[in-house]
Design a protein around this motif. Sequence first.
Motif, short mmCIF file in Angstrom:
data_model
loop_
_atom_site.label_atom_id
_atom_site.label_comp_id
_atom_site.label_asym_id
_atom_site.label_seq_id
_atom_site.Cartn_x
_atom_site.Cartn_y
_atom_site.Cartn_z
N LEU A 39 13.24 44.24 15.49
CA LEU A 39 12.54 44.87 16.61
C LEU A 39 12.22 46.32 16.25
O LEU A 39 11.07 46.77 16.38
CB LEU A 39 13.40 44.81 17.87
CG LEU A 39 12.82 45.48 19.12
CD1 LEU A 39 11.62 44.69 19.63
CD2 LEU A 39 13.88 45.60 20.22
N GLY A 40 13.24 47.06 15.78
CA GLY A 40 13.04 48.46 15.43
C GLY A 40 12.08 48.65 14.28
O GLY A 40 11.29 49.60 14.26
N ALA A 41 12.11 47.74 13.29
CA ALA A 41 11.24 47.86 12.12
C ALA A 41 9.77 47.68 12.48
O ALA A 41 8.88 48.16 11.77
CB ALA A 41 11.64 46.85 11.06
N SER A 169 16.56 52.58 16.09
CA SER A 169 15.10 52.49 16.19
C SER A 169 14.66 51.57 17.31
O SER A 169 13.64 51.82 17.97
CB SER A 169 14.51 51.99 14.87
OG SER A 169 14.66 52.93 13.84
N SER A 170 15.41 50.50 17.54
CA SER A 170 15.04 49.57 18.61
C SER A 170 15.16 50.23 19.98
O SER A 170 14.31 50.03 20.85
CB SER A 170 15.89 48.30 18.54
OG SER A 170 17.24 48.58 18.81
N ILE A 171 16.19 51.06 20.16
CA ILE A 171 16.38 51.75 21.44
C ILE A 171 15.32 52.83 21.63
O ILE A 171 14.63 52.88 22.66
CB ILE A 171 17.80 52.36 21.52
CG1 ILE A 171 18.85 51.25 21.52
CG2 ILE A 171 17.94 53.22 22.78
CD1 ILE A 171 20.27 51.77 21.37
N VAL A 172 15.20 53.71 20.63
CA VAL A 172 14.24 54.81 20.71
C VAL A 172 12.81 54.26 20.82
O VAL A 172 12.00 54.74 21.62
CB VAL A 172 14.37 55.75 19.50
CG1 VAL A 172 13.26 56.79 19.49
CG2 VAL A 172 15.74 56.43 19.50
N GLY A 173 12.50 53.26 19.99
CA GLY A 173 11.16 52.70 20.01
C GLY A 173 10.81 52.04 21.33
O GLY A 173 9.69 52.19 21.83
N PHE A 291 9.16 62.61 16.58
CA PHE A 291 10.43 62.09 16.07
C PHE A 291 10.42 60.56 16.07
O PHE A 291 10.88 59.93 15.12
CB PHE A 291 11.60 62.61 16.92
CG PHE A 291 12.92 61.99 16.58
CD1 PHE A 291 13.63 62.40 15.46
CD2 PHE A 291 13.46 60.98 17.38
CE1 PHE A 291 14.85 61.81 15.13
CE2 PHE A 291 14.68 60.40 17.06
CZ PHE A 291 15.37 60.82 15.94
N THR A 292 9.87 59.98 17.12
CA THR A 292 9.81 58.52 17.23
C THR A 292 8.95 57.92 16.13
O THR A 292 9.31 56.90 15.52
CB THR A 292 9.25 58.12 18.60
OG1 THR A 292 10.10 58.65 19.63
CG2 THR A 292 9.19 56.60 18.74
N VAL A 293 7.80 58.54 15.86
CA VAL A 293 6.93 58.06 14.78
C VAL A 293 7.67 58.12 13.45
O VAL A 293 7.65 57.17 12.66
CB VAL A 293 5.64 58.91 14.72
CG1 VAL A 293 4.84 58.57 13.45
CG2 VAL A 293 4.79 58.67 15.95
N ALA A 294 8.32 59.26 13.19
CA ALA A 294 9.04 59.42 11.92
C ALA A 294 10.20 58.43 11.81
O ALA A 294 10.44 57.86 10.74
CB ALA A 294 9.55 60.85 11.80
N LEU A 295 10.92 58.22 12.92
CA LEU A 295 12.07 57.31 12.90
C LEU A 295 11.63 55.87 12.64
O LEU A 295 12.27 55.15 11.86
CB LEU A 295 12.82 57.39 14.23
CG LEU A 295 14.08 56.54 14.35
CD1 LEU A 295 15.15 57.03 13.37
CD2 LEU A 295 14.61 56.55 15.78
N GLY A 296 10.54 55.44 13.27
CA GLY A 296 10.05 54.08 13.04
C GLY A 296 9.66 53.86 11.60
O GLY A 296 9.98 52.83 11.00
#
Length: 462
Positions: A39-41, A169-173, A291-296
């Motif tokens: 999901l996060g990926a 990533s799944s939570i933040v995304g 940050f979300t873009v970079a984390l994903g």
Amino acid sequence: MERTAVPVANVSLVERRSIDAIPDAERHGHLFSQFTLWLGANLQVTAVVVGALAVVLGGDVLWSLVGLFVGQICGGAVMALHGAQGPQLGLPQMISCRVQFGVYGAIVPLLLVCVMYVGFSAGGTVLAAQAVAELLHVSHAAAIVIFSLFVTLLAGLGYRTIHAMGRLSSIVGTLAFLYLFASLLNGHAFAALLANRHFTLASFLLAISLSASWQIAYGPYVADYSRYLPKTTSPAKTFLAVFCGTVIGAQVSMTFGVLAAALAGDRFSGHEVAFIVQLGATGAIAAVLYFTVALGKLTVTTLNAYGSVMSVAAILTGFGGRCEISPRTRLIFVLLSVAASSGIALAGQHDFLKAFSAFLLFLLVFFTPWSAINLVDYYWITRARYDVPALFEPDGRYGRWNVTGLAVYVAGVLVQMPFVATGFYTGPWVDALGGVDVSWIVGIVVPGLLYYAVLRRPHRRG
């Protein structure tokens, strides 16, 4: 999702294993981590761009969304069938293709895997660097270096850390996309977008191909991230966890891309990161979105780096008959892999990277027949009865070269060529199909059936 866990002897944060089989005493984890990882990926900007292409290249909103979802189902099923092999074999994905191609013969697809994932990492690094540069107020080149250092750290730590990143990533995304959808649709009726329908078969097939190819590209390393699960883990439930995570994540991202392309037009295409962040206006919300873009991108680029390291290790150990590499050697491979992708990102931030991306998409032609052959062999020929020790013996049961498997593989590549449509190469039958690339369908069906027909005899190994 069902939780399946066992006590673990080794709880070190740094992974000790590489391409060797995971002993039962070190098996751990639960199925929900498979769901959150995939999901996060997929909750990331590149998937958004892929979804937007369905509209940018001529599709409407409704049928683009339907086509993308059909492609997710088809490609996600192929990808998740590979993922379900992990707990049963306890091995990285590409080691198992030594059964179909021989210990040396498997090096052919392994080399292509290395090239593709280093290239995908380079493309992801360029996109992530746009966000990092804005977030930290540094140059684009410095942002690439900073991002690459984080990729090196996470890939070097290995399996546990990668799954932890997937959960984050799944939570933040999820939270970020809820906000982005609300901001994008503010003042626009979703029903009105769906009402604008102009179905064409070519655009519909294009949408299917975009998402199916996206999912199939994960195939060569998906089992790398399920191989530590207990051997008693249900293959069907592993399939379901991986399938749901990857399909939901990709469909959410691509749906956002479709809507963004339909509403924003030129303001979105070519300016994806800036457009996404502008939905958060300025200040703290904009910083969170960067940050979300970079984390994903960090999550999926780490998957690419780790998977390419497993492939490099499989190539080198194949010649020596070894079944493992030391943690130090694995770290060296991580450094080399990330250095290669970072170098490409630094050198090709502009036109070269676009051309290289077209070449990488062309390489997908070489993975659909591999995927078909591997799945048919595992599920219908050997029925998961692999001699794991023999996978590391060039003169053992599976031999150095499996001429039959390699011949079917080559046939599977060649039969796709008339149907390929990329910036790197376009086949002669593409125009007759409205410019749509359907090579992935041919590349799954033809070599799969051919391999089964040739090797279904009773004396087949296993």
